[in-house]
Enzyme design. Structure first.
Site, short mmCIF file in Angstrom:
data_model
loop_
_atom_site.label_atom_id
_atom_site.label_comp_id
_atom_site.label_asym_id
_atom_site.label_seq_id
_atom_site.Cartn_x
_atom_site.Cartn_y
_atom_site.Cartn_z
CB THR A 77 -1.19 -0.02 0.86
OG1 THR A 77 -1.66 -1.03 1.36
CG2 THR A 77 -2.12 1.15 1.61
CB ALA A 160 -10.31 -0.32 4.62
NE ARG A 238 4.07 0.33 7.37
CZ ARG A 238 2.89 -0.07 7.20
NH1 ARG A 238 2.85 -0.90 7.40
NH2 ARG A 238 3.02 -0.28 5.55
CD GLU A 267 8.71 -4.03 9.85
OE1 GLU A 267 7.40 -4.23 10.60
OE2 GLU A 267 8.94 -4.08 8.37
CG HIS A 289 5.33 -6.30 9.28
ND1 HIS A 289 6.06 -5.25 8.58
CD2 HIS A 289 3.87 -6.34 8.71
CE1 HIS A 289 5.20 -4.53 7.67
NE2 HIS A 289 4.16 -4.95 7.87
CB ALA A 291 -0.91 -8.56 10.65
#
Length: 313
Positions: A77, A160, A238, A267, A289, A291
């Site tokens: 995204t 969203a 984040r 990360e 990370h 999800a």
């Protein structure tokens, strides 16, 4: 007749295991690499018209070295890993994929909350390590846990993902409130509150806003101190939104009951990260990370990249 573009996916490791990945061959002369070092980009994408990147940075220097480049697709995204000014200078569109991971992130949000709040990892270990077999009673637990119905579930950022989390929490019977970073009201059946009220009254604080100048280090030690000592913090957004050293300190100081975190400022997580030094580990659930990464979400992501290539070529 439009020529077939040469497409190079520079860091495809998080998607290449999916059956849907092969569909990228249908939209061009496709080559993929699981991982690419920045120094390898000019050679690997030398004559590519389309490059796909997930996390790999596409800098101005890289763009200058790719004379055939006509389209940059980001398999995510966010597009902050691309130098937009350099792309605009060459009239190269930068296309992302929005909304693909909403259900996946929302699912882990609730799962992570229940896991840490109900001490599930410890209870599972009690059975496997034989402690339960040796118990005198039929049941055992280390920390009492509570039901979600009737509790206040505070959401920071009602995009969203935030709205989907709100729906799930409401289905469990929680009272949902939200804080809008922009100060905007949403057409939702939940009350908007200021950050102070959300922090001081919520039993769960769940972060779902974007990382920006307004949200970087939004939650530090002062904010954690204002939360209920029985409350949980969930960060699936984040890492930089939370001052990570402050959260580690607050966990050990028992300022809050616990936290679940899926994203980090750096990360993969460095060996010396403050979270890894937490003494009260049962109160801090860490996931790598993940999800965003359900099979369905990653398939939607591939579909979105394909559509972006078709539309941009």
């Amino acid at each position: 007749m439009t020529p077939t573009p040469k497409i190079v996916f520079l860091d495809a490791s998080s998607l290449s295991d999916l059956p849907a990945f092969d569909r990228l061959n249908e939209v061009g002369d496709f080559t993929s690499y699981d991982l690419t070092e920045p120094s390898e980009v000019p050679e690997r994408a030398a004559d590519a018209q389309v490059i796909i990147t997930n996390k790999l940075e596409i800098t101005a220097e890289v763009i200058e070295q790719l004379p055939e480049l006509k389209l940059i697709c980001v398999s995510a995204t966010g597009t902050n890993n691309v130098d937009h000014k350099a792309a605009e200078k060459r009239n190269i569109p930068v296309r992302n994929v929005a909304g693909y991971s909403t259900d996946s992130v929302a699912q882990l949000t609730l799962t992570a909350y229940f896991t840490v709040a109900m001490d599930l990892l410890h209870l599972n270990e009690l059975v496997y390590n034989g402690a339960y077999s040796k118990a005198r009673d039929f049941t055992m637990w280390r920390h009492p846990f509570h039901e979600l119905p009737g509790k206040r579930f505070g959401i920071i950022g009602l995009g969203a993902i935030g709205q989907r989390v709100a729906e799930l929490a409401a289905c469990y019977g929680a009272e949902v409130v939200y804080h809008s970073i922009s100060g905007s009201d949403h057409d939702v059946p939940y009350r908007r509150v200021d950050l102070e009220e959300l922090l001081t009254t919520s039993d769960v604080v769940s972060i779902h806003c974007a990382l920006s100048d307004d949200t970087r280090h939004l939650i530090g030690y002062a904010e954690l101190e204002r939360m209920k000592s029985t409350a949980y913090l969930i960060n699936m957004a984040r890492g930089g939104i939370v001052v990570e050293a402050d959260l580690a300190r607050a966990i050990d100081a028992r300022e809050i009951a616990g936290a679940a975190v899926d994203t980090f400022s750096t990360e993969p997580l460095p060996d010396d990260h403050p979270y890894l030094g937490v003494k009260q580990r049962e109160h801090l659930l860490l996931t790598p990370h993940v999800a965003w990464a359900s099979v369905e979400a990653r398939t939607r992501l591939i579909d979105g990249v394909i559509e972006n290539i078709k539309a941009g070529w």
